[in-house]
Enzyme design. Structure first.
Site, PDB file in Angstrom:
ATOM      1  N   ASP A  29      40.003  38.383  91.413  1.00 29.96           N
ATOM      2  CA  ASP A  29      40.223  37.027  91.913  1.00 29.96           C
ATOM      3  C   ASP A  29      39.999  36.037  90.770  1.00 29.96           C
ATOM      4  OD1 ASP A  29      40.057  35.660  95.061  1.00 29.96           O
ATOM      5  OD2 ASP A  29      39.681  34.393  93.309  1.00 29.96           O
ATOM      6  N   ASN A  87      40.755  36.933 105.418  1.00 30.64           N
ATOM      7  CA  ASN A  87      40.827  35.604 106.020  1.00 30.64           C
ATOM      8  C   ASN A  87      42.187  35.503 106.708  1.00 30.64           C
ATOM      9  OD1 ASN A  87      38.326  34.756 105.004  1.00 30.64           O
ATOM     10  ND2 ASN A  87      39.246  34.171 103.045  1.00 30.64           N
ATOM     11  N   GLU A  95      44.292  30.852 102.251  1.00 27.45           N
ATOM     12  CA  GLU A  95      45.038  29.918 101.397  1.00 27.45           C
ATOM     13  C   GLU A  95      46.355  30.512 100.937  1.00 27.45           C
ATOM     14  OE1 GLU A  95      42.421  28.897  98.204  1.00 27.45           O
ATOM     15  OE2 GLU A  95      41.084  27.743  99.511  1.00 27.45           O
ATOM     16  N   VAL A  96      46.367  31.809 100.696  1.00 32.17           N
ATOM     17  CA  VAL A  96      47.588  32.473 100.216  1.00 32.17           C
ATOM     18  C   VAL A  96      48.116  33.354 101.344  1.00 32.17           C
ATOM     19  CG1 VAL A  96      48.592  34.013  98.497  1.00 32.17           C
ATOM     20  CG2 VAL A  96      46.737  32.455  97.829  1.00 32.17           C
ATOM     21  N   HIS A 100      45.813  39.950 102.038  1.00 29.19           N
ATOM     22  CA  HIS A 100      44.940  40.433 100.958  1.00 29.19           C
ATOM     23  C   HIS A 100      43.563  40.718 101.509  1.00 29.19           C
ATOM     24  CE1 HIS A 100      44.969  36.013 101.014  1.00 29.19           C
ATOM     25  NE2 HIS A 100      43.678  36.063 100.688  1.00 29.19           N
ATOM     26  N   HIS A 102      39.744  40.978 100.502  1.00 30.28           N
ATOM     27  CA  HIS A 102      38.768  40.613  99.478  1.00 30.28           C
ATOM     28  C   HIS A 102      37.704  41.716  99.404  1.00 30.28           C
ATOM     29  CE1 HIS A 102      39.661  36.141  99.144  1.00 30.28           C
ATOM     30  NE2 HIS A 102      40.183  36.368 100.336  1.00 30.28           N
TER      31      HIS A 102
HETATM   32  P1  AMP Z   1      42.331  33.344 100.810  1.00 29.15           P
HETATM   33  O1  AMP Z   1      41.564  32.039 100.862  1.00 29.15           O
HETATM   34  O2  AMP Z   1      41.727  34.415 101.663  1.00 29.15           O
HETATM   35  O3  AMP Z   1      43.801  33.125 101.070  1.00 29.15           O
HETATM   36  O4  AMP Z   1      42.146  33.879  99.344  1.00 29.15           O
HETATM   37  C1  AMP Z   1      43.065  33.635  98.321  1.00 29.15           C
HETATM   38  C2  AMP Z   1      42.386  34.025  97.035  1.00 29.15           C
HETATM   39  O5  AMP Z   1      43.366  34.149  96.038  1.00 29.15           O
HETATM   40  C3  AMP Z   1      41.346  33.004  96.551  1.00 29.15           C
HETATM   41  O6  AMP Z   1      40.080  33.645  96.465  1.00 29.15           O
HETATM   42  C4  AMP Z   1      41.893  32.572  95.189  1.00 29.15           C
HETATM   43  O7  AMP Z   1      40.874  32.360  94.242  1.00 29.15           O
HETATM   44  C5  AMP Z   1      42.783  33.757  94.822  1.00 29.15           C
HETATM   45  N1  AMP Z   1      43.881  33.465  93.919  1.00 29.15           N
HETATM   46  C6  AMP Z   1      44.795  32.472  94.017  1.00 29.15           C
HETATM   47  N2  AMP Z   1      45.677  32.539  93.015  1.00 29.15           N
HETATM   48  C7  AMP Z   1      45.305  33.606  92.245  1.00 29.15           C
HETATM   49  C8  AMP Z   1      45.813  34.185  91.045  1.00 29.15           C
HETATM   50  N3  AMP Z   1      46.889  33.705  90.432  1.00 29.15           N
HETATM   51  N4  AMP Z   1      45.182  35.271  90.539  1.00 29.15           N
HETATM   52  C9  AMP Z   1      44.091  35.779  91.156  1.00 29.15           C
HETATM   53  N5  AMP Z   1      43.571  35.280  92.291  1.00 29.15           N
HETATM   54  C10 AMP Z   1      44.162  34.195  92.824  1.00 29.15           C
END
Ligand code: AMP
Length: 114
Positions: A29, A87, A95-96, A100, A102
């Protein structure tokens, strides 16, 4: 819709990749919340947990758990313990919108999470 994780899968943007198979990818991350913070993702685009079709994706989910266990051992956090988190959705803190898992470890986790 594709996300930044698709670009990582396609090697269009760099990531610190720690494990890869034909079907899944694991990378560090970029904003770690623990000494070990790895994201394990399927290569197929599944936006979130509620889009999982268990009959179709159970093998993939098993691979993600296997990868988490393997990486936890490699990173030396398997014995002490670690946390696996999905999440889901806005209020789940997602957020993404590319599924995924974690993998967090290397420090004492608290409950309840924020
Ligand atoms: P979530 O809030 O569960 O969607 O987690 C998304 C995660 O993706 C966050 O912990 C971010 O820090 C991580 N993240 C976003 N962009 C990148 C990236 N380019 N490389 C690695 N991690 C990322």
């Amino acid at each position: 819709m594709s996300t930044i994780f698709s670009k990582i899968i396609n090697k269009e943007i760099p990531a610190d990749i720690v494990f890869e198979t034909d079907t899944i990818l694991a990378f560090k991350d970029v904003n770690p919340q623990a000494p070990v913070h790895i994201l394990i993702i399927p290569k197929v685009e599944i936006p979130k947990v509620t889009d999982i079709i268990v009959k179709e994706h159970d093998g993939l989910l098993g691979e993600m758990i296997d990868a988490a266990n393997k990486l936890a051992k490699e990173m030396g956090i398997a014995e002490d313990g670690f946390r696996l988190v999905f999440n889901c959705g806005d209020k789940g803190g997602q957020e993404v919108y590319h599924l995924h898992l974690h993998l967090l470890g290397g420090r004492q986790m608290k409950w309840p999470p924020g």
